[in-house]
Design an enzyme around this catalytic site. Sequence first.
Site, PDB file in Angstrom:
ATOM      1  N   ASP A  85      11.362  -1.451   1.088  1.00 60.87           N
ATOM      2  CA  ASP A  85      10.616  -2.606   1.600  1.00 60.87           C
ATOM      3  C   ASP A  85      10.335  -3.617   0.496  1.00 60.87           C
ATOM      4  OD1 ASP A  85       8.680  -1.270   0.171  1.00 60.87           O
ATOM      5  OD2 ASP A  85       7.234  -1.146   1.807  1.00 60.87           O
ATOM      6  N   LYS A 155      11.535   7.346   3.466  1.00 65.15           N
ATOM      7  CA  LYS A 155      10.616   7.454   2.329  1.00 65.15           C
ATOM      8  C   LYS A 155       9.266   6.887   2.734  1.00 65.15           C
ATOM      9  CE  LYS A 155      10.749   4.569  -1.208  1.00 65.15           C
ATOM     10  NZ  LYS A 155       9.357   4.028  -1.202  1.00 65.15           N
ATOM     11  N   GLU A 230       6.306   6.523  -9.283  1.00 67.32           N
ATOM     12  CA  GLU A 230       6.358   5.140  -9.762  1.00 67.32           C
ATOM     13  C   GLU A 230       5.187   4.828 -10.704  1.00 67.32           C
ATOM     14  OE1 GLU A 230       6.750   0.503  -8.220  1.00 67.32           O
ATOM     15  OE2 GLU A 230       6.889   2.150  -6.775  1.00 67.32           O
TER      16      GLU A 230
END
Length: 328
Positions: A85, A155, A230
């Site tokens: 996204d 995900k 992340e």
Amino acid sequence: MITIIRYVCKPKRFGSWCAVINRPSVLGSVRQYSVHPVEKAVSKTILDIQRKYTLKQPITMCTAYDYISANWVQKSNSDMLLIGDSMAMTTLGYASTTELPFEEFKYHVKSVCRANGSSLIVADLPFGSFEASHEQAINNAIEIMKLTSKVTSVKIESGTLKNDEYTIELIGKLCSRGIPVIGHIGLTPQRSNTLGGFKVQANKSIEDMQDLVNTAVALEKAGCWSLLLECIPAHLAGHITKTVNIPTIGIGAGNQTSGQVLVVSDILGMQDGRVPKFVNKYTNLNETAIGSIFKYISDVESKVFPDAQKHSFSVKDHLWEQFIKDKI
């Protein structure tokens, strides 16, 4: 002209004949054509990725947002291709990933999946597609998977075990329904407002670090087959990788994870401006593209392009003369 069909082989495994057509050409040489179509590349499976993980071979993942970028990724033989996204900000001009409409995201999923190649394809569940209820989330995950058989996994960005029981429970329900899930923890852009912006996570206290480790373990227990980490400290990412028994894919998480992912526009330098610290920009397509378009405009204005010989089509002189004559 006589066409001769020679049956030259019979593969033992399948028991089917292979026909080869001999057809004399104008020059007298023989060309051979197989009647079998060229096979498409076989996509990697989750088992293939797990096999690389078991062998401790680095796993590669790149994002792609349309047919062109997907072709680049596929032809580069990346292990995985993520339809992220992040397209909202890198490709579509939105100020945040939270603005991306689900319908627009699905349009890009179909575009990416038209590219042929072996990369295993993973699709995000964008903001707004899973938060309202578990029922909504399950229906939308199924819809993403049904867009094309090439989507192998979804995900989902998750908060930590301490503050997000909802998403962890949801992931368990999705996995129990046969929907493969990659969990995403650390900096989760969909939750950037809650996190205080795009900042490194779990680097301020032991409690935060332990909470992230506990979250990784909980997501593995819920059924995640892989985790994306992340913007967390490299040592912590390495510890999580050693703690869980599933592949970890890092972005801004150091080199101790099972693999790496980067955004394709960052890799290729497709935009102006500074890239994040963890990005390695391998080229500068932005400069190349602007320079090439500038040269095209200059060539048109100076009448260098199109060239009368290279870029133009012609008609036989006698036809043109007849056309002019008849026209007059």
